[in-house]
Design an enzyme around this catalytic site. Structure first.
Site, short mmCIF file in Angstrom:
data_model
loop_
_atom_site.label_atom_id
_atom_site.label_comp_id
_atom_site.label_asym_id
_atom_site.label_seq_id
_atom_site.Cartn_x
_atom_site.Cartn_y
_atom_site.Cartn_z
N GLU A 4 14.63 -4.18 -3.14
CA GLU A 4 13.88 -5.21 -3.83
C GLU A 4 14.35 -5.26 -5.29
OE1 GLU A 4 10.97 -3.95 -5.96
OE2 GLU A 4 11.11 -5.97 -6.80
N SER B 148 1.20 3.49 -3.33
CA SER B 148 0.65 4.50 -4.24
C SER B 148 -0.75 4.95 -3.84
CB SER B 148 0.59 3.94 -5.66
OG SER B 148 1.87 3.52 -6.05
N GLY C 110 0.82 -1.21 0.00
CA GLY C 110 0.00 0.00 0.00
C GLY C 110 0.85 1.25 0.00
C1 LIG Z 1 -0.07 -2.72 -13.05
C2 LIG Z 1 0.41 -1.85 -11.92
C3 LIG Z 1 0.66 -2.42 -10.68
C4 LIG Z 1 1.05 -1.63 -9.59
N1 LIG Z 1 1.19 -2.22 -8.36
C5 LIG Z 1 1.40 -1.42 -7.26
C6 LIG Z 1 1.35 -1.96 -5.94
O1 LIG Z 1 1.16 -3.16 -5.75
N2 LIG Z 1 1.49 -1.12 -4.90
C7 LIG Z 1 1.71 0.23 -5.06
O2 LIG Z 1 1.85 0.92 -4.07
N3 LIG Z 1 1.75 0.77 -6.30
C8 LIG Z 1 1.60 -0.01 -7.40
N4 LIG Z 1 1.60 0.54 -8.67
C9 LIG Z 1 1.70 1.99 -8.81
C10 LIG Z 1 2.95 2.47 -9.48
O3 LIG Z 1 4.03 2.43 -8.61
C11 LIG Z 1 2.67 3.90 -10.02
O4 LIG Z 1 1.81 3.75 -11.12
C12 LIG Z 1 3.92 4.62 -10.43
O5 LIG Z 1 4.65 4.99 -9.31
C13 LIG Z 1 3.62 5.86 -11.27
O6 LIG Z 1 2.70 6.68 -10.66
P1 LIG Z 1 1.41 7.22 -11.43
O7 LIG Z 1 0.77 6.08 -12.07
O8 LIG Z 1 0.63 8.03 -10.49
O9 LIG Z 1 2.01 8.15 -12.57
P2 LIG Z 1 2.52 9.65 -12.40
O10 LIG Z 1 3.45 9.72 -11.26
O11 LIG Z 1 1.37 10.57 -12.42
O12 LIG Z 1 3.40 9.81 -13.71
C14 LIG Z 1 2.85 10.12 -14.97
C15 LIG Z 1 3.99 10.30 -15.95
O13 LIG Z 1 4.82 11.38 -15.52
C16 LIG Z 1 6.16 10.96 -15.40
N5 LIG Z 1 6.81 11.71 -14.34
C17 LIG Z 1 6.37 11.89 -13.08
N6 LIG Z 1 7.24 12.65 -12.39
C18 LIG Z 1 8.26 12.94 -13.25
C19 LIG Z 1 9.49 13.69 -13.13
N7 LIG Z 1 9.82 14.27 -12.00
N8 LIG Z 1 10.28 13.79 -14.22
C20 LIG Z 1 9.94 13.19 -15.38
N9 LIG Z 1 8.80 12.49 -15.55
C21 LIG Z 1 7.97 12.36 -14.48
C22 LIG Z 1 6.05 9.49 -15.07
O14 LIG Z 1 7.25 8.82 -15.36
C23 LIG Z 1 4.92 9.08 -15.99
O15 LIG Z 1 5.42 8.91 -17.28
C24 LIG Z 1 1.24 -0.24 -9.77
C25 LIG Z 1 1.02 0.32 -11.04
C26 LIG Z 1 0.61 -0.46 -12.10
C27 LIG Z 1 0.36 0.19 -13.43
#
Ligand SMILES: Cc1cc2nc3c(=O)[nH]c(=O)nc-3n(C[C@H](O)[C@H](O)[C@H](O)COP(=O)(O)OP(=O)(O)OC[C@H]3O[C@@H](n4cnc5c(N)ncnc54)[C@H](O)[C@@H]3O)c2cc1C
Ligand SMILES: Cc1cc2nc3c(=O)[nH]c(=O)nc-3n(C[C@H](O)[C@H](O)[C@H](O)COP(=O)(O)OP(=O)(O)OC[C@H]3O[C@@H](n4cnc5c(N)ncnc54)[C@H](O)[C@@H]3O)c2cc1C
Lengths: 395, 356
Positions: free
Chosen positions: A244, A129, A127
């Site tokens: 990890e 994101s 938990g």
């Molecule tokens: C299938 C799947 C499984 C997952 N499983 C888990 C889980 O079990 N537990 C958990 O906690 N999370 C999980 N996640 C969440 C995952 O870690 C997040 O999706 C990830 O951290 C990206 O966050 P976001 O989706 O909010 O994208 P955002 O952070 O909104 O990013 C959108 C875009 O902006 C880019 N970006 C953001 N900041 C910057 C920056 N400073 N410079 C350049 N580019 C930037 C990103 O790279 C991306 O391309 C999962 C996600 C997916 C898709």
């Protein structure tokens, strides 16, 4: 320099191979081979088989129940498991929480939770994101407030992988809203059966259910579920994110994917010949194979360095970036090789009625789309580049 | 030179875009595209009423258009709405029927739904590898073989089947009641069918059909390329909009230069894709039609992959979800590569010209 496996390594490889040949059930490996979603029971059965042999918690120290392997042995094990189409280890308890408890947990917590991870009593999920806190994880808002000897948790987590199966969730919660973001976060363990928790499925691009939203409304958990110190959760979060990293390059899975692409390209006909004889397509495969061959060595080099230093460094970001790109490319090649045969929605055209194309290819297009996640989660490839920019290039 | 659409075509584009915008919101599309019959029959009727099919056929054949630009205007609008209605089969059938000088009123009025059976699993893209064979029987013919991923085949009344006939290729009409047709849904929504021909009764539509088939394929390629351009425009616009809305680290993610530049690169490729599609549309029916169709399909294959993958990546997790429209646009953009020849196939076609 010597790239050969030692005699002991080779003996270990044979041992792993023999174990897999004998103990990996055919119905499990064929479920993995088919590429569809695995059931909870399949994953649990496989964990139990490995646990019986003492090979489940591969990255735990020996005194906590790990096998005490060298980096090369871990690598060999991963490679052999992929070759044999063993399921991936579900990482949340074994590769994420386990090391955290070993480093930051109290003796009581270690004694209570670690054996339950090993024997499958507890299925964990992660938990971290939230809708508003993805890449910017430290901005998370889920609130935990002390009330007597309990934490009261309110907020929402999302993207919780396999949360639908989970008994427990480890959460990053805001415990002090008045300080710098990173300084007000705590790492708290929550029983999923606690009143006030609601899990809602998220359907993914290919139609599968592997992630969820988890809502917390006045969820009360004992104060003792805090891991480490209050407001020091960010240190743990970062430890987990960098630690990890074993297998982060996914070399074994890419080797598997490469073999699949070749197998498909041998069976698929284009222009009256097997596709593998088409120089354009063969060139695509060859490029991916060259990248992968280099990645095998890059991966091992960095594993060794991590072992020497005692902890993985920022180079693991390079492994993640390139490893995911290679794997995604191979998934693209499989879909490309199948051509129209990849088009039906999985389950619509099956062996029973009219499956066409080589066997075990029903889920190939779905896997291609699903695998786009690997460059997004666990710190997106953009975030990995930012890490390298700051730490290695000092820009 | 003039890069503007004629007034008629502009009107058609506007009407169709408005109609689809109102009647075919993406939530509706996602629903109908994945449930049998994998399209919306009521909407199909309305599209026919709007004259979409007439726009695809030339006047000689009873239509009101039929040029490359008529086709691209229609399909670009369909692509924007991610419309899974079986229009492609109608277009390609109409080309074949026109070449045969056959009456196609039933097609144009929507009374009879047509699909084309060219693709075979061992001949996914190449006409000269078709194995389905025709045998003369009495006054007519029977066909044996198997046609795969017949787009729109799940709801077709008639399938126009390409089969070996003597030394060449011919096209035969098969009534779906006479043949084993298995319909199914597709990864990217919409439907297709496997057509199993086993001494199946068929009517000859056109002997010596190689040229007509090639023309139908070229028209189909113009249609798919235009569809992709429409879908890429929407995908790109949605992505840029998201870059402005989504905040991380206290600022819109669109402020990160790495994302800005990639959005620009996508735009560049989309403009290139639009241009080569215009070129292919202009050449349709001419002597170089196949060459430019191949160029267009190759470039679309590359651009569509870039746009699909980058749009997902730049959204983060949200575009990995079924609920968010970009995931469906991405699926369509990727999967249309395997229709009527993929990136590599068409690259090899362009290369073929070099030796001579
Ligand atoms: C299938 C799947 C499984 C997952 N499983 C888990 C889980 O079990 N537990 C958990 O906690 N999370 C999980 N996640 C969440 C995952 O870690 C997040 O999706 C990830 O951290 C990206 O966050 P976001 O989706 O909010 O994208 P955002 O952070 O909104 O990013 C959108 C875009 O902006 C880019 N970006 C953001 N900041 C910057 C920056 N400073 N410079 C350049 N580019 C930037 C990103 O790279 C991306 O391309 C999962 C996600 C997916 C898709
Ligand atoms: C062969 C040649 C002919 C030329 N002819 C002329 C001429 O006739 N008249 C004339 O006036 N000038 C001329 N120039 C100069 C030319 O316009 C400059 O070289 C150019 O503007 C780049 O400036 P710079 O070399 O100082 O590099 P810098 O501006 O220092 O740039 C260095 C690098 O940083 C990047 N960069 C800079 N700012 C940013 C930013 N905000 N975001 C991201 N990246 C950035 C650049 O793209 C480049 O990769 C010529 C240059 C060359 C090489």
């Amino acid at each position: 320099m010597d790239l050969r496996y030692s005699k002991e390594d080779l003996a270990f490889r044979d041992e792993v191979r023999a174990f897999l040949a004998e103990h990996l059930p055919e119905e499990i490996s064929s479920a993995v081979r088919s590429g569809g979603e695995l059931t909870k029971a399949t994953m649990e059965d496989w964990h139990a088989i490995l646990n019986t042999r003492g090979w489940l918690a591969t990255i735990w120290p020996k005194e906590f129940g790990g096998p005490g392997w060298s980096p090369v042995q871990k690598h060999i094990f991963e490679e052999e498991c992929c070759r044999a189409y063993a399921p991936r280890i579900v990482p949340f308890g074994l590769n994420m929480l386990g090391p955290v408890l070993i480093k930051f947990g109290s003796k009581e917590q270690q004694d209570h939770y670690l054996p339950r991870i090993l024997d499958g009593t507890d299925w964990w999920c992660q938990g971290y994101s939230e809708p508003g806190a993805g890449s910017d994880l430290a901005s998370l808002k889920t609130r935990a407030e002390r009330d007597g000897d309990e934490w009261v948790i309110n907020g929402q987590k999302t993207w919780t992988t396999l949360g639908q199966h989970a008994d427990w969730i480890f959460c990053l919660c805001r415990t002090d809203p008045d300080v710098k973001q990173q300084a007000g976060i705590s790492f708290i363990l929550v029983d999923m059966a606690t009143p006030g928790i609601e899990v809602r499925p998220i359907k993914l691009i290919e139609g599968g259910h592997e992630v969820n939203e988890v809502f917390f409304t006045d969820v009360r958990v004992p104060i003792g579920n805090l891991v480490g110190e209050e407001n020091k959760g960010w240190t743990i979060a970062k430890f987990l994110l960098t630690h990890e990293r074993t297998g982060i390059a996914g070399v074994g899975f890419s080797m598997q994917a490469l073999e699949e692409v070749k197998a498909i390209a041998r069976k698929t006909m284009r222009g009256g010949k097997p596709l593998i004889e088409d120089p354009l397509f063969a060139a695509r495969i060859a490029q991916a194979e060259i990248d992968l061959e280099a990645m095998k060595i890059t991966n091992l080099r960095m594993l060794f360095k991590a072992q020497e230093q005692g902890a993985p460094g920022p180079e693991t970001s390079l492994l993640k970036i390139k490893g995911t790109v290679i794997n995604q490319e191979l998934k693209d090649l499989a879909r490309r090789a199948l051509g129209p045969a990849a088009a039906p929605f999985p389950g619509h055209v099956s062996e029973g009625n009219l499956m066409f194309g080589p066997a075990d290819t029903e889920h190939n297009a779905g896997r291609y789309f699903n695998n786009r996640k690997t460059s997004i989660f666990g710190g997106s490839n953009e975030i990995q580049r930012n890490i390298v920019t700051k730490t290695m290039l000092e820009l | 030179m003039d890069f503007n659409l004629t007034e008629d075509r502009q009107m058609l584009a506007d009407t169709l875009t408005r109609f689809l915008g109102e009647k075919y919101p993406v939530e509706h599309r996602i629903k109908v595209a994945y449930e049998a019959p994998y399209h919306d029959p009521a909407l199909w009727d309305q599209l026919v009423e709007l004259g979409v099919l007439y726009a695809l056929a030339p006047e000689e054949a009873g239509g009101m258009g039929g040029s490359g630009f008529d086709i691209s205007v229609v399909f670009e609008a369909l692509g924007k709405a991610l419309c899974p209605e079986p229009v492609l089969g109608a277009l390609m059938s109409s080309r074949i029927l026109a070449a045969a000088g056959a009456d196609q009123e039933a097609l144009l009025t929507g009374a009879t739904k047509y699909a084309v059976g060219i693709t075979e699993i061992d001949a996914p893209y190449e006409l000269d590898q078709i194995a389905t064979v025709a045998t003369a029987k009495g006054d007519g013919f029977t066909l044996s073989g198997r046609k795969s991923t017949v787009y729109g085949g799940q709801v077709a009344d008639v399938v126009l089947v390409a089969a070996k006939h003597g030394d060449g290729l011919a096209v035969f009409a098969v009534n779906v009641n006479d043949v084993n047709v298995t319909g199914y849904g597709m990864m990217d929504g919409g439907g297709a069918a496997e057509v199993l021909l086993d001494d199946t009764l068929a009517t000859l539509v056109l002997a010596d059909a190689a040229a007509a088939l090639k023309d139908a394929v070229n028209a189909g390629i113009v249609a798919l390329c235009a569809e992709a351009v429409g879908a890429m425009d929407v995908t790109h616009a949605t992505t840029v909009d998201y870059l402005k809305q989504r905040k991380q680290f206290g600022i819109p993610i669109g402020k990160f230069q790495v994302l800005q530049h990639r959005a620009v690169d996508m735009l560049t490729e989309i403009e290139q894709a639009r241009s080569i599609t215009i070129k292919a549309a202009a050449e349709l029916g001419g002597v170089d039609a196949s060459r430019y169709a191949s160029m267009a399909k190759n470039m679309i294959g590359r651009a569509a992959r870039l746009v699909a993958e980058e749009s997902i990546q730049m959204h983060g997790g949200i575009a990995m979800t079924w609920e968010y429209a970009v995931s469906h646009y991405a699926k369509r953009l990727i999967m249309l590569d395997a229709q009527l020849g993929d990136t590599d196939y068409h690259l090899s076609q362009v290369m073929k010209g070099y030796a001579a």
